[in-house]
Design an enzyme around this catalytic site. Structure first.
Site: not given
Lengths: 834, 173
Positions: B103, B122
């Protein structure tokens, strides 16, 4: 095993690639992206001088680098008829997402139509008509002529009430100011169509009637307020999954304590600290887990209420806060009406609320204190109230919405930094239409009328009732039957004899049939029933304007061609209007024909200038040229003027002056009611409001709670053709407590039937230890198992559906099928250090 | 976790000859040809066969730090203790993954409790027993996994990666 692309490298964006502003067209947050396009015959190089990023690509890039893009951010598409490379990657300079990309937005490129790379070949390329027993391609003029002839014939026979319309009302893909104006001008301007509904509910109504009636628009703060709040109260919202980068970029800094400096800068000597958060949700979500991981459990309060009891909780909080003297008396006196009356009517003790909600009294008191207990030196606590479908699609929508807004108003948190009482949102917004006053209130319950055999023609714009309505099984049964009647009639007429064809269709409609016209970018479930399908363009294939959850308006620029003959919806609406004008004129109905004038738009910009620019508040300042110049940050609506030329450096050329926006609404204490004051509302608890819900709860064993998930959120229509997503979710999941699974002899990945008196559907079992006993949670709106099949027809007084309070039983269909065996059923929660 | 030093420079950049999808560094065209057509091309690069360790180095359910295809690309080998479809070695339970989150490139950490790699940035999670399937998260790829082989002496070699690694537009720099 897990889906892998087997890609080891990507083409490099060259220095001279064209750059386009893009706003993610899936959810409300509207993250900023940039699209880069360049000819397929070359690419950039690894040396800093040879690539767009100016960096040495022979070295490993750091975390959060702008100089990297995933394979999902790349494609080859057509641009002005030529093949071009396309890279769409998050924009680090956009204040909404600061370079973050969600699992949806970071796939915009991969979810584009590409004949070259075989992506989204499901896209519609030509108008299709029912001919010789199947849907066949035809020209725009042929398809529109048929639509106009049949529509006009039915309007002649039944009046405009015989024309039923389903039409989105939002922004982003399947929406936008251009397209809502196009459809709006057709159905509310040229006509006064009353039997119309919105994409996700069976009537033309607001999901947040109450807050509007109280004088408070539902998007009244800015995303920065989540960084400034002392407390965030989150009701029925799972922001990490459904407003991902708003949550990550604006909530998390507050919960980590990294926005304290910003608070000090904004609030001076006022006591500030790391933020706290209260969740009202029967289910433990990954959002709650993430907040605990960041802020510590001591700063997160999860009020896991009995499903549907939000209202009495809010009333108890208001009662307690008022009794303690924690209300904002100055604000209440100056800017509101009806406080004492509402307070008296809504009075509920903590104990009574605890009994109904299932919460501990001390937790309700703790919440009240986090919301409103004054800070050091008597400073008012700043609390932001955020709510979404848990409330909106929950029990007693109108009153529950009102009771939450009462609490926000009483504590002086509307129009104030670090405050706000806002819906979190689904799509971006993008509503610009002539008045809908003729629709009335309550609006027509369109799905019910269709089931009852009403209407003769149905125009569907970017909606799919088959997947996203309530009482869906019954709706599909009747809809198929009625449209099949027309198909059978069409099968018996020669296609080339238009008079005979129209006569056959009209005759079938007289006998209870329904003529269905579907306008969409892909085939849908309801389009299986359609007689005409018209191919639309989506965001990026057309210029499209929308605003996000903080009213931030941006223009997504066209960066690629629509597939085949597809056109923007606003132009499809205009062409339908052109054909209706001609057909009515040919019928000798000159007066009717005249109403369809004013649709001579050639481009989406024409529709924008006709609609938003002329009709919306501050629209006179807003043009494509100015929006382009303002990039992915745009401005916050409403526009209030223009910065003079030369005010910014470097000075903007004429025509591209910066638009001055509005950061927060109601900062002057003036609200949207005739007297300028917000009005408190009486909203007493009355149990499960929608007809039949209480009986359903008593009869069936499981709460079938339902909602969305991270992989699929406002993107399912394209996700069904995306390998990464279909690999992860071949079926909708249903989260179940492992003990309930054991009782029913279920294993992970097993397919189960969910059933009740409304219907039945299927889902894949996902063991979830945090799920409460007898409380299942099913993915909503998924084509491989439609949760709406088991949702009753019960609605509130304004025809807002109640999807959340659904009860049913669960039984095994089969052990885990092959398509689920490679999946992971591990906890979705990030492991917290203990 | 200590970086495994045994493999340093072993076979590193041995095969930096991958040409790949497009001709990198080609002069930028200023005049566009009349009709741009895309030639089908390989999306894979030529990977080095690097020795990452020996099965004797691995303990069940303990991540063993490696780097592949070069020292700037951190990863792990894990002997899971249960046979998995992509596992190698005598017990079919050895797997290898990058430890940069696909990501945003944050370093993943291994949770021994449920054999997942987790991102502190995250909250994304990847299942090491399921080929790096993203259990939950933001990445638009499942976790890049190494193509491993084990020779008679128990040496474990990586021969490729099945997805693009974070932070590089070609897996082999």
């Amino acid at each position: 095993m897990a889906y892998k692309r087997q890609i080891g490298q990507l083409p490099i964006v060259p220095v001279n690639a064209k750059e386009h502003n893009v706003v993610c067209h899936y959810c409300i947050v509207g993250c900023g992206y940039k699209a880069y396009t360049w000819d397929t015959s070359y690419e950039g190089g690894r040396a800093p001088s040879e690539n767009r990023f100016g960096v040495d690509l022979t070295t490993q890039q750091e975390a959060e680098t702008p100089a990297w893009y995933a394979p999902s951010m790349y494609n080859i598409v057509k641009q002005d008829g030529r093949d071009v490379h396309l890279v769409i990657k998050p924009d680090k300079n956009c204040v909404v997402n600061s370079g973050l990309g969600s699992i949806r937005g970071a796939r915009i490129a991969e979810m584009s139509y590409s004949q070259q790379r075989n992506t989204q070949l499901q896209r519609l390329t030509d108008p299709l008509v029912w001919r010789y027993g199947q849907l066949q391609p035809t020209s725009w003029d042929d398809a529109l002529e048929l639509v106009a002839r049949v529509t006009a014939a039915i309007i002649n026979e039944q009046g405009e009430d015989g024309l039923f319309v389903s039409a989105y009302d939002h922004g982003g893909a399947g929406g936008g100011y251009e397209n809502t104006w196009g459809t709006g001008k057709l159905y509310f301007g040229a006509m006064k169509v009353k039997n119309i509904r919105i994409h996700n509910r069976p009537a033309y109504n607001s999901e947040v009637h109450a807050t509007r009636d109280m004088g408070i628009g539902e998007l009244n703060n800015c995303y920065e307020d989540a960084e400034l709040a002392d407390t965030i109260m989150a009701v029925g919202t799972n922001a990490l999954e459904t407003q991902t980068n708003y949550f990550l970029n604006h909530w998390i800094p507050n919960l980590r304590g990294t926005s304290v400096d910003k608070k000090k800068a904004e609030f001076g000597a006022e006591a500030v600290d790391r933020g706290r958060v209260i969740f009202v949700d029967p289910r433990r979500t990954v959002t709650i887990n993430a907040c605990e991981a960041e802020a510590g459990k001591e700063n997160v309060l999860h009020l896991a209420i009995n499903s549907g009891t939000d209202l009495i909780l809010f009333n108890a909080l208001l009662t307690y806060v008022a009794d303690k003297g924690w209300t904002d008396k100055t604000f209440i006196g100056a800017s509101t009406t009806n406080f004492d009356k509402a307070r008296a009517a809504n009075k509920v003790s903590i104990e009574e609320a605890a009994r109904i909600t299932g919460l501990k009294p001390q937790d309700i008191i703790k919440a009240a204190s986090w919301i409103a207990e004054p800070k050091a030196a008597g400073a008012r606590r700043r609390t932001m109230f955020a709510y979404e479908k848990g409330l909106i699609w929950g029990n007693d929508n109108y009153r529950t919405n009102a009771s939450l807004v009462n609490l926000a108003l009483a504590t002086g948190n509307i129009g104030r930094a670090g405050g706000g009482c806002v819906r979190m949102g689904g799509h971006q917004e993008g509503y610009s239409r002539p008045s809908d006053a003729h629709v009335g209130r309550p609006a027509a319950y369109v799905d019910k009328l269709l089931i009852e055999g009403k209407g003769g023609v149905h125009h569907i714009w970017g909606c799919d009732h088959y997947k996203t309505t309530l009482n869906a099984m019954e709706f599909k049964r009747v809809y198929k039957k009625r449209t099949d009647q027309v198909k059978d009639a069409m099968n018996a007429a020669p296609y080339g004899d238009r008079d005979a064809m129209v006569a056959a269709i009209v005759d079938a409609i007289r006998k209870g049939g329904l003529f269905s016209v579907d306008i969409d970018i892909v085939p849908t479930k309801i389009s299986d029933a359609a007689h005409v399908i018209l191919p639309a363009a989506t965001s990026g294939e057309m210029n499209l304007t929308s605003m996000n959850g903080e009213r931030r308006m941006r223009l997504t620029e066209r960066y690629m061609d629509p597939p085949g003959q597809a056109m923007p919806d606003c132009l499809i609406a205009a062409r339908i209007a052109n054909h209706l004008e001609r057909v009515f004129r040919e019928m000798g109905k000159k007066e009717v024909a005249e109403k369809f004038k004013g649709f001579d738009w050639k481009t989406e910009e024409d529709a924008f200038m006709d609609g938003y620019h002329q009709h919306e508040k501050g629209g006179e300042f807003v043009t494509y040229a100015r929006l382009r110049a303002m990039g992915t940050n745009g401005f916050q609506e409403p526009a209030s003027g223009l910065e003079p030329i030369g005010a910014s450096a470097p000075p903007m050329p004429p025509g591209t002056e910066r638009i001055i926006g509005t950061k927060r609404l109601y900062t002057d204490g003036k609200f949207n009611r005739p007297d300028g004051k917000a009005q408190f509302m009486e909203a007493q608890w009355r149990g499960l409001q929608a007809s039949g819900k209480q009986a359903e709860k008593e009869k069936f064993a499981f709460l079938i709670n339902n909602g969305r998930t991270n992989h699929v959120w406002q993107s399912a229509y394209l996700d069904v053709d995306n390998e990464l997503i279909v690999d992860r979710w071949p079926y909708p999941f249903i989260e179940m407590n492992p003990q309930d699974m054991a009782d029913l002899k279920l294993g992970e990945g097993d397919l189960v039937e969910v059933f009740n008196d409304n219907g039945s559907t299927q889902a894949m079992v996902y063991p979830t230890p945090t799920a409460r006993r007898k409380q299942a949670f099913m993915l909503f709106g998924y084509p491989m198992g439609v949760q709406g099949n088991v949702v009753s027809a019960g609605v509130n007084e304004f025809i807002v559906p109640n999807y959340k309070q659904t009860w049913g039983n669960i039984r095994k269909i089969s052990s885990a099928p092959e398509g689920t065996r490679h999946l992971s059923f591990k906890s979705q929660e990030y492991p917290q250090s203990t | 976790m200590n970086r495994c030093r045994k493999i340093e420079d072993l076979g590193r950049r041995r095969f930096l000859t991958g040409t790949g999808l497009m001709t990198a560094g080609m002069a930028v065209a200023t005049v566009l040809p009349a009709e741009a057509k895309t030639a089908p091309s390989a999306a894979l690069v030529k990977y080095p066969a690097n020795r990452l360790g020996n099965i004797k180095d691995l303990k069940i359910n303990e991540p063993f730090d490696v780097a592949y295809p070069d020292d700037d690309a951190p990863g792990v080998l894990i002997k899971l203790g249960t046979r998995v479809p992509t596992g190698v070695g005598p017990d079919g339970d050895i797997v290898g993954f990058t430890t940069l989150c696909p990501h945003k490139g944050f370093p993943l950490s291994y949770a021994t409790g449920d054999k997942t790699l987790n991102c502190p940035g995250h909250y994304s999670r990847f299942d090491c027993e399921k080929g790096g399937l993203q259990v939950w998260g933001h990445a638009t790829q499942n976790l890049p996994q190494y193509v491993l082989t084990v020779d008679e002496s128990g040496d474990i070699y990586a021969n490729g990666v099945d997805e693009l690694l974070y932070g590089r537009l070609a897996n082999v720099l």
